[in-house]
Design a protein around this motif. Structure first.
Motif, short mmCIF file in Angstrom:
data_model
loop_
_atom_site.label_atom_id
_atom_site.label_comp_id
_atom_site.label_asym_id
_atom_site.label_seq_id
_atom_site.Cartn_x
_atom_site.Cartn_y
_atom_site.Cartn_z
N VAL A 166 -47.16 -38.69 5.38
CA VAL A 166 -47.53 -37.59 4.71
C VAL A 166 -46.97 -36.96 3.72
N PHE A 167 -47.78 -36.42 3.23
CA PHE A 167 -48.21 -36.65 1.41
C PHE A 167 -48.09 -34.76 1.75
N LEU A 168 -46.95 -33.51 0.85
CA LEU A 168 -47.52 -32.47 0.82
C LEU A 168 -47.51 -31.90 -0.22
N ILE A 169 -48.72 -30.74 -0.22
CA ILE A 169 -49.10 -30.35 -2.03
C ILE A 169 -49.42 -28.96 -1.08
N GLY A 170 -48.57 -28.28 -2.47
CA GLY A 170 -48.35 -26.31 -2.58
C GLY A 170 -48.26 -25.45 -3.16
N ALA A 171 -49.23 -24.56 -3.29
CA ALA A 171 -49.31 -23.89 -4.43
C ALA A 171 -47.55 -23.25 -5.06
N ASN A 172 -47.52 -23.76 -6.68
CA ASN A 172 -45.98 -23.10 -7.37
C ASN A 172 -46.06 -22.00 -7.17
N TYR A 173 -45.66 -21.09 -6.43
CA TYR A 173 -45.52 -19.60 -6.25
C TYR A 173 -44.47 -18.89 -5.10
N PHE A 220 -50.68 -32.59 4.22
CA PHE A 220 -50.95 -31.27 4.22
C PHE A 220 -51.08 -30.34 3.11
N PHE A 221 -51.55 -29.47 3.73
CA PHE A 221 -51.86 -28.63 1.71
C PHE A 221 -51.85 -27.35 2.13
N TYR A 247 -54.51 -32.14 7.31
CA TYR A 247 -53.77 -31.01 8.34
C TYR A 247 -53.53 -29.55 6.84
N THR A 248 -53.32 -28.83 7.46
CA THR A 248 -53.64 -27.47 6.50
C THR A 248 -53.77 -25.98 7.76
N PRO A 249 -52.14 -25.14 7.29
CA PRO A 249 -52.53 -23.85 7.80
C PRO A 249 -54.18 -23.16 8.08
N GLY A 250 -54.88 -21.83 8.57
CA GLY A 250 -55.78 -21.24 8.33
C GLY A 250 -56.35 -21.07 7.46
N PHE A 251 -55.29 -20.89 6.62
CA PHE A 251 -55.82 -20.09 5.50
C PHE A 251 -56.85 -20.90 4.88
N SER A 252 -56.79 -22.52 4.95
CA SER A 252 -57.87 -22.85 4.63
C SER A 252 -58.92 -23.60 5.22
N GLY A 253 -58.64 -23.39 6.25
CA GLY A 253 -59.56 -23.96 7.76
C GLY A 253 -60.35 -22.60 8.01
N ASP A 254 -60.79 -21.54 7.09
CA ASP A 254 -61.43 -20.49 7.51
C ASP A 254 -63.35 -19.86 6.66
N GLN A 255 -63.29 -19.10 7.43
CA GLN A 255 -64.29 -18.68 7.05
C GLN A 255 -64.77 -18.68 5.18
N ASP A 256 -64.09 -18.61 4.15
CA ASP A 256 -63.77 -18.09 2.91
C ASP A 256 -63.89 -19.49 2.33
N THR A 257 -63.93 -20.55 2.92
CA THR A 257 -63.19 -22.49 2.64
C THR A 257 -64.74 -23.17 3.09
#
Length: 393
Positions: A166-173, A220-221, A247-257
């Motif tokens: 699995v490749f992981l990518i995340g925002a650096n904060y 997973f991002f 795969y993603t948390p719900g933040f990037s699977g929601d209506q805004d996206t």
């Protein structure tokens, strides 16, 4: 209420037309709403605001029987702007309660001054690790989740999917780093690589080349706001959405996206503590009235803003409007005497929620609109791993 005019205005005041009765100790409750309302993350803050305002509407235009003065400020996703606006809210506007911040890189710099001022803060989104353990604070309540929670749920789910790497990518904060840590806490498999990108980055061509070359069969991002939509569109543009499991948390699977990406999101699996199809009376009312008021399907951000408002409504009601008794108000908040849109809700010792997490999948709803549907429960009554270090009674 017109979202465009709200975004343009620095202050929005919502006052009830009727005065409180003499049984209430305070004349009103002042709420400072500091959030990201512009830029790539602006839609998230707007959704939290709209959810919070709907809670006020559902409470008869008041909170716990008190008229509400709601002051809305835009932090522009900037810690420096956040600090300036926080001082205005605390010192000039003298708010009783604060809420609304989307991003942990804004909340963490402003929170010490809020807590030092003995002001209650209700987090309707970010739940940083810093205040989940030994630094837990009597004035800090997280209505959403601890930052690791949703990624941890996804890590547990992905473990059983038979992937090689699995490749992981995340925002650096802080929120991004904690999210990938959360995934790794429960994921029991091989990793192809782990990459962090600058907050606000919208071009992922280099990262997609690395992903393609890594030999991963899944990614997973965690890329909040417009970042997640850009990443998914670019994955689809080069065909990686056809060859890799995403795969993603719900933040990037929601209506805004979903609004920005469209049909290529069909089938996307994402973890969340809430969904539009959770079958309870509070959620049915919230979803129906949010759609009616705003003409769009609510996001988890809106649901979290709504729950923050209803939590405050219940606490103010329980202290009979005597918000000057801060100890009583804090006890009432901790008791969480309200009907959450996610169903059962209770606080852990660190004042972060104990709750269940669900696997959602994007697909057409009964009206033919792309929405999320719960396809399983990943964790039930989950407690974050930091609560054991909190010493609050």
């Amino acid at each position: 209420m017109n979202p465009t005019s709200l975004k343009a205005a620095s202050v929005a005041t919502v006052m009830s037309a009727l005065c409180c009765t003499t049984a209430y100790a305070a004349d009103q409750i002042k709420v400072g709403f500091l959030s990201t309302l512009s830029g790539p993350g602006g839609a998230l803050g707007a959704d939290i605001r709209d959810g919070f305002e709907l809670a006020i509407k559902h409470s008869g235009g008041k909170l716990g029987g008190l008229p509400v003065e709601l002051t809305v400020r835009d932090d522009q996703m900037s810690p420096d702007v956040g600090r300036q606006e926080t001082q205005r809210l605390l010192k000039r506007d003298k708010v009783d309660v604060m809420t609304g911040t989307v991003f942990s890189n804004v909340l963490l710099p402003v929170l010490p001054s809020i807590l030092a001022n003995d002001t209650v803060y209700l987090s309707a989104n970010t739940g940083p690790a810093d205040y989940a353990g030994a630094k837990c604070n009597k004035n800090f309540y997280v209505v959403s989740w601890q930052n690791e929670d949703l990624p941890a749920a996804m890590g547990k789910y992905v473990t059983g999917r038979g992937h090689k790497k699995v490749f992981l990518i995340g925002a650096n904060y802080p929120g991004g780093r904690e999210s990938l840590t959360g995934f790794k806490r429960f994921y029991k498999g091989a990793l192809a690589d782990e990459r962090y990108v600058k907050m606000g980055q919208l071009d992922f061509s280099a990262e997609l080349a690395q992903l393609r070359a890594s030999g991963a069969d899944a990614v997973f991002f965690f890329l909040p706001g417009g970042m997640g939509g850009a990443f998914l569109k670019q994955m689809a543009g080069v065909g990686l959405n056809k060859t890799l499991s995403i795969y993603t948390p719900g933040f990037s699977g929601d209506q805004d996206t979903i609004k920005g990406v469209g049909a290529s999101m069909t089938g996307l699996l994402n973890a969340s503590q809430w969904s539009t199809d959770l079958d309870n009376a509070a959620n049915r009312r919230f979803v129906a009235d949010f759609k009616k008021l705003h003409g769009r399907i609510p996001t988890m951000y809106a649901a979290q803003g709504y729950d923050a408002g209803m939590l405050l409504d219940g606490a103010v009601r329980d202290v009979k409007g005597n918000i000057e008794d801060k100890d009583a108000l804090r006890r009432a908040l901790r008791a969480a005497n309200f009907q959450s849109v996610r169903g059962s809700f209770k606080f852990n010792t660190n004042q972060y929620p104990i709750q269940s997490f669900y696997m959602r999948q994007v697909g057409p709803n009964a009206q033919g609109q792309l929405d999320n549907k719960i396809v399983g429960t990943i964790m039930k009554d989950y407690s974050d791993p930091f609560a054991v270090s909190c010493r609050m009674n």
